[in-house]
Design an enzyme around this catalytic site. Structure first.
Site, PDB file in Angstrom:
ATOM      1  N   ASP A   1      78.014  44.400  47.488  1.00 14.19           N
ATOM      2  CA  ASP A   1      77.126  43.365  48.013  1.00 14.19           C
ATOM      3  C   ASP A   1      77.939  42.146  48.465  1.00 14.19           C
ATOM      4  O   ASP A   1      78.992  41.844  47.914  1.00 14.19           O
ATOM      5  CB  ASP A   1      76.156  42.966  46.891  1.00 14.19           C
TER       6      ASP A   1
ATOM      7  N   ASP B   1      62.486  53.271  36.676  1.00 12.56           N
ATOM      8  CA  ASP B   1      63.664  53.343  35.813  1.00 12.56           C
ATOM      9  C   ASP B   1      64.542  54.556  36.148  1.00 12.56           C
ATOM     10  O   ASP B   1      64.244  55.324  37.070  1.00 12.56           O
ATOM     11  CB  ASP B   1      63.251  53.368  34.342  1.00 12.56           C
TER      12      ASP B   1
ATOM     13  N   ASN C   1      59.916  51.676  28.166  1.00 12.01           N
ATOM     14  CA  ASN C   1      60.957  50.652  28.382  1.00 12.01           C
ATOM     15  C   ASN C   1      60.572  49.647  29.476  1.00 12.01           C
ATOM     16  O   ASN C   1      61.439  48.948  30.005  1.00 12.01           O
ATOM     17  CB  ASN C   1      62.309  51.304  28.691  1.00 12.01           C
ATOM     18  N   ASP C   2      59.292  49.555  29.816  1.00 12.76           N
ATOM     19  CA  ASP C   2      58.877  48.640  30.889  1.00 12.76           C
ATOM     20  C   ASP C   2      59.207  47.191  30.560  1.00 12.76           C
ATOM     21  O   ASP C   2      59.445  46.375  31.454  1.00 12.76           O
ATOM     22  CB  ASP C   2      57.374  48.777  31.153  1.00 12.76           C
TER      23      ASP C   2
ATOM     24  N   ASN D   1      58.363  55.499  37.532  1.00 17.01           N
ATOM     25  CA  ASN D   1      58.396  55.108  36.128  1.00 17.01           C
ATOM     26  C   ASN D   1      58.441  56.375  35.267  1.00 17.01           C
ATOM     27  O   ASN D   1      57.416  56.982  34.972  1.00 17.01           O
ATOM     28  CB  ASN D   1      57.156  54.270  35.785  1.00 17.01           C
TER      29      ASN D   1
ATOM     30  N   GLU E   1      79.071  45.237  52.362  1.00 14.53           N
ATOM     31  CA  GLU E   1      78.008  44.592  53.131  1.00 14.53           C
ATOM     32  C   GLU E   1      78.631  43.428  53.908  1.00 14.53           C
ATOM     33  O   GLU E   1      78.875  42.359  53.360  1.00 14.53           O
ATOM     34  CB  GLU E   1      76.897  44.075  52.213  1.00 14.53           C
TER      35      GLU E   1
ATOM     36  N   GLY F   1      58.384  48.695  36.414  1.00 14.51           N
ATOM     37  CA  GLY F   1      58.619  49.744  35.434  1.00 14.51           C
ATOM     38  C   GLY F   1      59.395  50.954  35.911  1.00 14.51           C
ATOM     39  O   GLY F   1      59.654  51.878  35.135  1.00 14.51           O
TER      40      GLY F   1
END
Length: 620
Positions: free
Chosen positions: A332, A167, A145-146, A140, A361, A165
């Site tokens: 993905d 980032d 910005n959490d 964090n 993937e 949190g």
């Protein structure tokens, strides 16, 4: 009419004009891509304008730009305008939207200058070590910005499955740590906005694919991450999703067209049996449900057979490459989408960037099924199919890594023979150097959980990954002994990195902050992968291996300049290996130096190995 009345009339007229102008401008709520670049190999650009009844207008554009196509759908709030940017220099264009031959509104649109040699950018390859991060659980760097007022899920580190949190700033602050490990490349799980009500931290249910999630930072922060990494000669890989978006994506509230997403009369989930795609005996129903069925109810399935969707996703991917100066993609759920559309998507990107690497993937459990999906596959060619996908993830090797070092008593098909059998099938792949090799990721059991935090077994896992063909990828935290049990849920395999948050008991990002156990894992990993970093013989050298005997396995990596011998002892007791069997590769070399300890081993007769150990010997 006196002057007072005239002035009042003019005032009302101006007020109406201003009100109309403000209303008109408000009609364009989104423009995607938000800007573009001059000098692209494919000059055609499809711009999506979104706003109330936008399709009622006739469209024109400045700077002698040719409009090649204007497409409307059954939804009047969308307009897809395709322009030809060939020979158009970086400039600001103006789109005009007319109603009854009168300009009702205009929209500025920037064509920006590309970076020098953008098309020839170098991507990640077998010389790299990829470090996989779940950004929310790494560090964090900016606690402000959490949470975000506009997004549903707020930060709550007390909830194991909630937003914690981590980032972009946290990653930037710890780049030196990642580099010290020997990692050259970072793959972050998706960073674009995901506005799910809960569990949004994973990022695979995106609600805006042109916007970094504010709880991670801003688009500018992402560009800064890329820039800071490039200063350190590191590479940035984006986790891209073509198969689905999130149920909260803004288009779900007002779909461009009914066929933008795959839909059935009632909710239909994919059966995940992707073997049906190349299966010559498969029913059309099974293939349809596989490709068009939704991954989960919260992830609407994108219809790439719709040309508008296919173009949108292609341009979005290219936009991020240019804007953030990316070095590669990991994609993905790659083979859950229409195979022909995905082949076109990959080809469009690699046409623009010939050296750009994309790993898909392909979560399947035999080599033929994996090899089918790699570019120029002879297996795919049987059905006249070429995926154009440069790389696939080596899930069959990952399957074996998760069990082999617990198998002390070998038999015909257990123990180290599993590795031998895996590599014996390499002839199926068009390019084995471009396979992604890994022991774990954010969806699997933690390797330290599998091997009960046994450092000796961890060392064997990492030695294998560091010395076989392909591109090794490690999962954040395992290098300090972090574990996690998939059986307890995803949150357990995605724990916070110690030291990433103020107030953590210890800071494993620093040498001084690591516990003795963490240091023992890290020091070995760092030495091994930093050695690998500068050894071309491992990156591109040939491989010869020998059938395992007595639960020992020997292989060589070699080129014209160097030979490396790798020896595994998977027994719970010491084991002596006679070297005369390997004269084909040992040749006239007399000794080998252990790359970890520096100890010299005599190769003229035999080598004795400690229980559950591996040696990487540079032959001298």
């Amino acid at each position: 009419m006196n002057n007072l009345k005239i002035n009042h009339y003019i005032y009302k007229l101006l007020l109406l004009v201003l009100l109309f102008s403000a209303s008109a401008k408000a009609q364009i709520q989104k423009v995607e891509p938000p800007f573009w670049y001059a000098g692209m190999k494919n000059p055609e650009l499809q711009i999506m304008f979104y706003g109330k009844n936008i399709s009622q207008y006739e469209t024109s554009v400045s700077n002698n730009v040719v409009i090649k196509n204007v497409e409307k759908t059954e939804n009047p709030n969308y307009l897809f305008v395709t322009i030809d940017t060939k020979d158009i220099k970086a400039s600001e264009l103006t789109f005009s939207f007319k109603l009854k031959n009168k300009v009702a509104l205009t929209q500025k649109y920037a064509l920006k200058e590309r970076r020098a040699n953008s098309a020839e950018r170098k991507s990640y390859d077998s010389s790299d070590l990829i470090y996989l991060i779940m950004p929310d659980r790494f560090a964090n760097g900016n606690s402000k910005n959490d949470s975000d007022a506009a997004l549903t899920e707020k930060g709550n580190r007390q909830d194991p499955s909630g937003r914690h949190g981590g980032d972009i700033e946290g990653i930037i602050k710890n780049l030196d740590y990642i580099s010290s490990l020997g990692a050259t490349t970072i793959w972050n799980t998706p960073l674009c906005e995901d506005n799910d009500k809960q569990h949004s931290y994973h990022g695979y249910a995106q609600s805006d694919v042109y916007k970094i999630d504010p709880r991670y930072g801003t688009n500018e922060d992402y560009v800064r991450l890329s820039s800071e990494m490039h200063k350190k000669d590191m590479k940035l890989v984006m986790d891209y999703v073509t198969n689905h978006w999130g149920i909260t994506h803004w288009m779900m509230k007002d779909m461009p067209t009914k066929t933008w997403f795959n839909q059935f009369e009632s909710f239909t989930q994919t059966h995940h049996r992707r073997e049906v795609i190349p299966d010559t005996h498969a029913s059309k129903l099974d293939q349809e449900i596989c490709i068009d069925g939704w991954f989960v109810p919260s992830m609407p399935d994108l219809n790439l057979r719709n040309p508008l969707v296919a173009k949108y996703l292609t341009q979005n991917a290219i936009w991020w490459i240019e804007y953030a100066n990316l070095d590669g993609f990991r994609v993905d759920t790659y083979n859950y989408s229409d195979p022909a559309a995905m082949a076109n998507w990959a080809k469009s990107i690699t046409n623009e960037y010939p050296n750009f690497n994309i790993v898909g993937e392909i979560w399947m459990h035999n080599q033929a099924s994996l090899a089918y999906w790699q570019k120029d596959s002879k297996i795919g060619a049987i059905e006249n199919y070429n995926s154009n996908l440069p790389s696939v993830m080596d899930f069959t090797l990952q399957d074996q890594i998760g069990s082999v070092f617990n198998e002390d008593e070998p038999n015909w098909d257990s123990g180290l023979i599993k590795f031998y059998n895996n590599f014996a099938m390499d002839y199926l792949y068009p390019n084995t150097n471009n396979l992604l090799v890994f022991a774990e990721n954010h969806d699997t059991n933690r390797i330290n959980e599998v091997y009960k935090y046994d450092l000796a077994k961890y060392k064997m896992v990492m030695t294998l990954m560091a010395t076989v063909r392909g591109i090794p990828q490690i999962y954040y935290g395992s290098e300090i002994g972090m574990g996690g049990d998939k059986g307890k849920g995803d949150a357990d395999i995605r724990q916070d990195f110690p030291g990433g948050w103020a107030g953590d008991k210890n800071n494993a990002f620093t040498k001084e902050g690591r516990t003795a156990q963490q240091a023992s894992f890290f020091d070995f990993s760092s030495k091994l992968f930093n050695w690998r970093k500068s050894n071309d013989v491992i990156h591109t050298g040939k491989m010869t291996h020998y059938i395992p005997e007595n639960n020992t396995y020997v292989y060589f990596r070699y080129n014209d300049a160097k030979t490396v011998m790798v020896v595994f002892n998977n027994n719970a007791k010491p084991q002596t290996v006679k070297t005369n069997r390997f004269k084909e590769n040992i040749k006239n070399f007399k000794s080998g130096k252990d790359v970890i300890t520096g100890k010299a081993f005599d190769l003229t007769s035999e080598i004795t190995l400690e229980p559950k150990s591996a040696l990487v010997l540079e032959l001298e």
